[in-house]
Design an enzyme around this catalytic site. Structure first.
Site, PDB file in Angstrom:
ATOM      1  N   ARG A 160     -15.336   1.843  -0.498  1.00  0.00           N
ATOM      2  CA  ARG A 160     -14.994   0.497  -0.031  1.00  0.00           C
ATOM      3  C   ARG A 160     -14.945   0.561   1.496  1.00  0.00           C
ATOM      4  NH1 ARG A 160      -9.946  -2.549  -0.849  1.00  0.00           N
ATOM      5  NH2 ARG A 160      -8.772  -0.996   0.247  1.00  0.00           N
TER       6      ARG A 160
ATOM      7  N   GLU B 239     -11.634 -10.375  -4.789  1.00  0.00           N
ATOM      8  CA  GLU B 239     -10.179 -10.314  -4.604  1.00  0.00           C
ATOM      9  C   GLU B 239      -9.640 -11.552  -3.902  1.00  0.00           C
ATOM     10  OE1 GLU B 239      -9.071  -6.851  -2.333  1.00  0.00           O
ATOM     11  OE2 GLU B 239     -10.725  -7.078  -0.929  1.00  0.00           O
TER      12      GLU B 239
ATOM     13  N   HIS C  91       0.818  -1.209   0.000  1.00  0.00           N
ATOM     14  CA  HIS C  91       0.000   0.000   0.000  1.00  0.00           C
ATOM     15  C   HIS C  91       0.851   1.259   0.000  1.00  0.00           C
ATOM     16  CE1 HIS C  91      -3.195  -2.870   0.955  1.00  0.00           C
ATOM     17  NE2 HIS C  91      -3.900  -2.041   0.230  1.00  0.00           N
TER      18      HIS C  91
ATOM     19  N   ARG D 153     -10.501   3.943  -0.606  1.00  0.00           N
ATOM     20  CA  ARG D 153      -9.972   3.059   0.443  1.00  0.00           C
ATOM     21  C   ARG D 153     -10.169   3.740   1.807  1.00  0.00           C
ATOM     22  NH1 ARG D 153      -5.690   2.001  -3.611  1.00  0.00           N
ATOM     23  NH2 ARG D 153      -5.496  -0.245  -3.881  1.00  0.00           N
TER      24      ARG D 153
ATOM     25  N   CYS E 288     -10.210  -2.493  -9.942  1.00  0.00           N
ATOM     26  CA  CYS E 288      -9.680  -1.359  -9.180  1.00  0.00           C
ATOM     27  C   CYS E 288      -8.298  -1.642  -8.627  1.00  0.00           C
ATOM     28  CB  CYS E 288     -10.644  -0.955  -8.067  1.00  0.00           C
ATOM     29  SG  CYS E 288     -10.899  -2.266  -6.856  1.00  0.00           S
TER      30      CYS E 288
ATOM     31  N   ARG F  98       2.187 -10.012  -1.569  1.00  0.00           N
ATOM     32  CA  ARG F  98       2.346  -8.746  -2.303  1.00  0.00           C
ATOM     33  C   ARG F  98       3.333  -7.804  -1.620  1.00  0.00           C
ATOM     34  NH1 ARG F  98      -3.593  -5.846  -1.575  1.00  0.00           N
ATOM     35  NH2 ARG F  98      -2.543  -3.927  -2.068  1.00  0.00           N
TER      36      ARG F  98
ATOM     37  N   ASP G 135      -4.942  -8.164  -4.503  1.00  0.00           N
ATOM     38  CA  ASP G 135      -5.105  -9.322  -3.622  1.00  0.00           C
ATOM     39  C   ASP G 135      -5.454 -10.583  -4.400  1.00  0.00           C
ATOM     40  OD1 ASP G 135      -4.476  -8.562  -0.983  1.00  0.00           O
ATOM     41  OD2 ASP G 135      -6.225  -7.249  -0.981  1.00  0.00           O
TER      42      ASP G 135
HETATM   43  C1  PEP Z   1      -6.851  -4.978  -4.477  1.00  0.00           C
HETATM   44  O1  PEP Z   1      -6.632  -5.873  -3.659  1.00  0.00           O
HETATM   45  O2  PEP Z   1      -6.616  -5.070  -5.702  1.00  0.00           O
HETATM   46  C2  PEP Z   1      -7.437  -3.711  -4.041  1.00  0.00           C
HETATM   47  C3  PEP Z   1      -7.833  -2.801  -4.893  1.00  0.00           C
HETATM   48  O3  PEP Z   1      -7.487  -3.478  -2.694  1.00  0.00           O
HETATM   49  P1  PEP Z   1      -6.199  -3.095  -1.836  1.00  0.00           P
HETATM   50  O4  PEP Z   1      -5.052  -2.844  -2.775  1.00  0.00           O
HETATM   51  O5  PEP Z   1      -6.546  -1.887  -1.055  1.00  0.00           O
HETATM   52  O6  PEP Z   1      -5.993  -4.291  -0.985  1.00  0.00           O
HETATM   53 MG    MG Z   2      -7.428  -5.730  -1.674  1.00  0.00          MG
END
Ligand code: PEP
Ligand code: MG
Length: 543
Positions: free
Chosen positions: A332, A431, A189, A296, A502, A465, A455
């Site tokens: 979200r 996800e 993130h 987010r 997304c 990740r 995810d």
């Molecule tokens: C994802 O998992 O692709 C997503 C958009 O949510 P985040 O990156 O906030 O986990």
């Molecule tokens: Mg995610």
């Protein structure tokens, strides 16, 4: 000239002096003080400094987020003036000859425990506030730098051992030109936020950055993942040319501003922007995005000492809804846990946080926290075009449980006579492989899907990740993920509901055509990528 390689996670070229972000942990151990008057004066001048800082923070929050968000700092100002709090500190200095920082520490834990034991939720949440103001007081007393930001100058390139998501906006506010970290990965993130905020960033430089490099001129190439320490003239010139070319590309993209995102075959694709912090609203408005495809909201809960109240959240959602002026805003719900958590949430330490207590699991376990957020969104729903989606879903039962809680919230609001939009569309983030496989059943329950490819890739490929050691294998366009996307789109379209993407994959300019060929209806991208992705859509030959 020395060249160091890392992993470029946020494009762009930065030039500036290299500085170190160093967090200094102050010594606040107990000491015997002879000169009590001098110690009391020390305390009062630290209190004065802290008060001024809180005033600045209040003004900044007021400009960036509005009255409600800023109110917290007013509360902190009042707490620092509280007679009992002050008396406790002064007593320890006078009666026990304690050094001021230790007296603040002792008082802080006494008041923290006292607030925590109170029945009233509002008073309980003040416990973290006492901690926050006490930390600031100690900081002023011992000249510590808990954020490590004190010596960072605008325009510099900052190196840190690792960078948390909550810190990125602080770097942005500080005006840093680029970021370097010894560890990190492309889909963490923190990296996503660096891209959204347009800060050229390289992670995974290991121990390549040596002490003697600080203060030297460097060039950071966020696309190539290279750092040039004291670049020679030729290198410097070549980067000036590259910067010009990048500027020209951006000028060329301006042709697509205000255009509709329609493919050659006439299919309308919604090109939305992702939002993390409400402070990104102005960037989103200038990006020309057709809406917000992923807000987010957990970032409202990070970088602070207690959960945001319903009222605080309501004001933020309302402000965003009104500013977006009828354009879609997909909120979200809270996706905390794993790399997004704060001390006050009291999450236990986990062996595998990505497979643990996060997202909807936390919300369904704490319905009051969840319902507070839902109430705030529903109250804001009359001021904007809102949709709500839920993260980390793995079963149909979960979505049914969520829908029951949504009904409770609607009933509560109706009973109080509060107006809201009855028909806010509800969606599921796909996800997890479980949600992908169950997407035919889930499609019967909701009005839209949004694929979280970050995810989905992590869980499909069993690749963390966050882990830079497997970063080169982490690929959202791998066959397994693409096949999942194909299945999800088919299942959604069979039930006539739209599908967006997304995750970061949507911002990848090299893959737009492939995603459109898979039938995706919406792409939610970082604000800086909106025009480039719209250009791809308009030039696309997808059916
Ligand atoms: C994802 O998992 O692709 C997503 C958009 O949510 P985040 O990156 O906030 O986990
Ligand atoms: Mg995610």
């Amino acid at each position: 000239m020395i060249i160091i390689n890392g992993l470029g996670v946020s494009e762009g070229i930065a030039m500036g002096k290299l500085s170190l972000r160093e967090i200094i942990r102050p010594d606040i151990s107990k000491k015997y003080i002879d000169d009590i008057d001098a110690e009391i004066n020390r305390y009062f001048s630290a209190r004065e400094q802290t008060y001024k800082k809180l005033d600045e923070m209040y003004e900044n929050a007021l400009k960036q987020c509005g009255e409600r968000e800023a109110e917290l700092f007013q509360v902190h100002k009042m707490m620092i003036e509280d007679d009992d709090y002050q008396e406790s500190i002064l007593n320890l200095i006078k009666a026990e000859h304690q050094n001021a920082e230790h007296a603040v520490k002792v008082t802080s834990s006494k008041f923290f425990d006292m607030f925590l034991q109170m029945d009233d939720d509002y008073m309980k949440s003040r416990a973290e506030d006492v901690r926050a103001i006490s930390r600031m007081l100690v900081d002023s007393l011992v000249g510590g730098d808990l954020d490590g930001m004190k010596d960072i100058k605008p325009g510099s390139i900052v190196f840190a051992n690792d960078i948390s998501p909550g810190e990125i906006s602080k770097f942005k506010q500080r005006g840093v030109a680029g970021l370097l970290a010894s560890s990190g990965s492309k889909n963490s993130h923190a990296s996503i936020l660096a891209r959204v905020m347009g800060i050229p960033t390289i992670v995974g430089v290991g121990d390549g950055i040596k002490q003697e490099f600080f203060g030297k001129n460097v060039i950071l190439d966020g696309s190539g993942g290279e750092i040039y320490i004291e670049p020679d003239e030729e290198t410097h010139k070549s980067f000036i040319i590259k910067i010009e070319a990048l500027n020209n590309q951006n000028i060329e993209l301006e042709k697509y501003r205000g255009k509709e995102s329609i493919t050659k075959s006439g299919k309308k694709i919604d090109v939305y922007a992702n939002m993390n912090n409400p402070s990104e609203l102005s960037e989103i408005l200038t990006s020309d995005a057709e809406g917000i495809g992923l807000f987010r909201t957990e970032f409202l809960y990070l970088g602070r000492d207690s959960y945001p109240s319903e009222e605080e959240q309501f004001q933020i959602y309302k402000n965003i809804g009104m500013n977006m002026n009828g354009k879609k805003v997909i909120v979200r719900t809270l996706d905390i846990g794993s790399d997004k958590q704060e001390k006050y949430m009291n999450f236990p330490k986990e062996e595998n946080p990505a497979l643990g207590y996060r997202g909807i699991r936390v919300c369904l376990n704490n319905p009051e926290i969840f319902k507070t957020q839902l109430r705030a969104i529903y109250r804001a729903s009359q001021y904007g075009n809102f949709s709500i989606m839920f993260p980390m879903i793995i079963s149909v039962d979960e979505i049914r449980e969520i829908k029951n809680l949504v009904l409770d919230v609607k009933e509560e609001l109706s009973e109080k006579g509060i107006k809201f939009n009855e028909n806010v569309p509800l969606g599921v983030m796909i996800e997890t492989p479980a949600a992908a496989i169950l997407s035919d059943d889930l499609a019967e329950e909701v009005q839209f899907f949004s694929i979280g490819t970050n995810d989905l890739t992590q869980y499909t490929l069993a690749l963390d990740r966050q882990n830079s050691m497997v970063g080169d294998k982490f690929n959202s366009s791998s066959e397994a993920v693409l096949r999942f996307i194909e299945i999800i789109v088919k299942n959604a379209h069979a039930k006539n509901i739209p599908v967006g993407i997304c995750g970061e994959m949507a911002s990848d300019k090299t893959i737009t055509e492939q995603l459109l060929n898979l039938g995706v209806d919406e792409l939610s991208v970082s604000p800086k990528s909106v025009l480039a992705i719209r250009k791809n859509v308009i030039l696309s030959n997808a059916k």
